[in-house]
Design an enzyme around this catalytic site. Structure first.
Site, mmCIF file in Angstrom:
data_model
loop_
_atom_site.group_PDB
_atom_site.id
_atom_site.type_symbol
_atom_site.label_atom_id
_atom_site.label_comp_id
_atom_site.label_asym_id
_atom_site.label_seq_id
_atom_site.Cartn_x
_atom_site.Cartn_y
_atom_site.Cartn_z
ATOM 1 N N HIS A 43 0.864 -1.180 0.000
ATOM 2 C CA HIS A 43 0.000 0.000 0.000
ATOM 3 C C HIS A 43 0.900 1.230 0.000
ATOM 4 C CE1 HIS A 43 -3.952 1.934 1.578
ATOM 5 N NE2 HIS A 43 -3.251 2.807 0.866
ATOM 6 N N GLU A 70 -2.451 -1.648 -3.382
ATOM 7 C CA GLU A 70 -3.595 -0.943 -2.822
ATOM 8 C C GLU A 70 -3.318 0.550 -2.796
ATOM 9 O OE1 GLU A 70 -3.560 -2.587 1.085
ATOM 10 O OE2 GLU A 70 -5.010 -4.117 0.532
ATOM 11 N N HIS A 190 -7.758 -6.637 6.513
ATOM 12 C CA HIS A 190 -7.532 -5.654 7.584
ATOM 13 C C HIS A 190 -7.756 -6.267 8.963
ATOM 14 C CE1 HIS A 190 -6.316 -1.567 8.579
ATOM 15 N NE2 HIS A 190 -6.941 -1.817 9.699
HETATM 16 C C1 DXP Z 1 -6.383 -1.599 2.980
HETATM 17 C C2 DXP Z 1 -5.993 -2.191 4.256
HETATM 18 O O1 DXP Z 1 -6.781 -2.464 5.091
HETATM 19 C C3 DXP Z 1 -4.589 -2.467 4.484
HETATM 20 O O2 DXP Z 1 -4.126 -3.192 3.433
HETATM 21 C C4 DXP Z 1 -3.704 -1.281 4.531
HETATM 22 O O3 DXP Z 1 -2.673 -1.465 3.613
HETATM 23 C C5 DXP Z 1 -3.077 -1.150 5.846
HETATM 24 O O4 DXP Z 1 -2.269 -0.026 5.738
HETATM 25 P P1 DXP Z 1 -1.122 0.201 6.812
HETATM 26 O O5 DXP Z 1 -0.167 -0.960 6.710
HETATM 27 O O6 DXP Z 1 -0.540 1.533 6.391
HETATM 28 O O7 DXP Z 1 -1.813 0.229 8.159
HETATM 29 N N1 LIG Z 2 -5.969 -5.314 2.543
HETATM 30 C C1 LIG Z 2 -5.553 -5.657 3.878
HETATM 31 C C2 LIG Z 2 -4.079 -5.797 3.926
HETATM 32 O O1 LIG Z 2 -3.404 -5.809 2.899
HETATM 33 C C3 LIG Z 2 -3.390 -5.942 5.222
HETATM 34 O O2 LIG Z 2 -4.094 -5.361 6.265
HETATM 35 P P1 LIG Z 2 -3.480 -5.626 7.723
HETATM 36 O O3 LIG Z 2 -3.408 -7.118 7.905
HETATM 37 O O4 LIG Z 2 -2.113 -4.995 7.757
HETATM 38 O O5 LIG Z 2 -4.459 -4.982 8.681
#
Ligand code: DXP
Ligand SMILES: NCC(=O)COP(=O)(O)O
Length: 237
Positions: A43, A70, A190
């Site tokens: 992300h 993402e 998440h």
């Molecule tokens: C979209 C989502 O829920 C996660 O993939 C996000 O990438 C978490 O981002 P952080 O790692 O910056 O918390």
């Molecule tokens: N889309 C969710 C992700 O890539 C990871 O979320 P998290 O496990 O770091 O909360």
């Protein structure tokens, strides 16, 4: 079969903390795949708090499984997607300064924007996924916008799981079933963890993919990365 995509944002968090190249994000991605990851998720946020734009270009050269990028679909993100052509692009409505992703799209309100973006991704032959909550109207309009998949935002599930697993999962089951009925694939992510993943999978066995980062990387501090990835994959069998 539900694929495990390992989100390596937090590897970059550790690296950035010292300003060097340890841990090496590319090396960790290669090893995650060697240990059984069926995808790598990143992300690249606008402030580059963890994954940088350069990381994405570097990872593109080595990721052999599914690369899932993402982000909020601003000009920067869409150019990155066009340059890198990942297997999947997951659109997230995060404002720049948010601590972490904490909401899905209001797809009815944003139908025009999201329809255009879904069309752009289709023209680039990139699977499109849109981050949503369990509101069925958001899923209905995700389908109308032309997305290939939804990603169910499982933060609320994780929050409620310990207190009442059945109540926590109920709306997610309904949302996932509805998504399939309207022709959407179902991803989830998440705050999924070793504690809450097996129950979610048992109730929604047809999930296409879960993307997991924060808990998985945290678990690896105690269990080791290879062992941890294997444990998460076992819960998805
Ligand atoms: C979209 C989502 O829920 C996660 O993939 C996000 O990438 C978490 O981002 P952080 O790692 O910056 O918390
Ligand atoms: N889309 C969710 C992700 O890539 C990871 O979320 P998290 O496990 O770091 O909360």
């Amino acid at each position: 079969m539900t694929k495990l995509s390992v989100n390596i944002n937090k590897i970059a968090t550790i690296r950035n903390a010292r300003g060097g190249d340890v841990p090496n994000v590319v090396r960790v991605a290669i090893d995650c795949e060697r240990f059984g990851a069926e995808g790598i998720t990143v992300h690249p946020r606008p402030d580059e708090r963890h994954i940088t734009t350069q990381d994405v270009y570097d990872l593109k050269k080595v990721v052999q499984t599914e690369f899932n990028i993402e982000g909020y679909p601003d000009t920067r993100y869409m150019k990155l997607i066009e340059d890198v052509r990942p297997e999947q692009a997951t659109l997230v409505p995060d404002p720049p300064g948010v601590l972490t992703s904490n909401a899905g799209w209001e797809t009815k309100k944003q139908l025009e924007l999201l329809s255009d973006l879904a069309q752009q991704l289709k023209q680039l032959n990139i699977r499109s996924s849109v981050f949503v909550d369990t509101n069925l109207e958001n899923i209905e309009f995700a389908a109308k916008a032309g997305f290939d998949r939804i990603e169910l935002y499982t933060g609320p599930y994780a929050e409620q799981y310990a207190e009442n697993p059945d109540r926590a999962v109920d709306l997610y089951v309904k949302a996932a079933v509805f998504a399939k009925e309207v022709g959407l694939g179902v991803n989830a992510g998440h705050d999924l963890s070793l504690e809450n993943l097996k129950f979610l999978k048992s109730k929604i066995p047809f999930m296409d993919e879960v993307s997991i980062g924060h808990a998985l990387i945290s678990d690896a501090l105690y269990l080791g990365l290879e062992n941890t990835i294997q444990r998460y994959k076992f819960l998805l069998k």
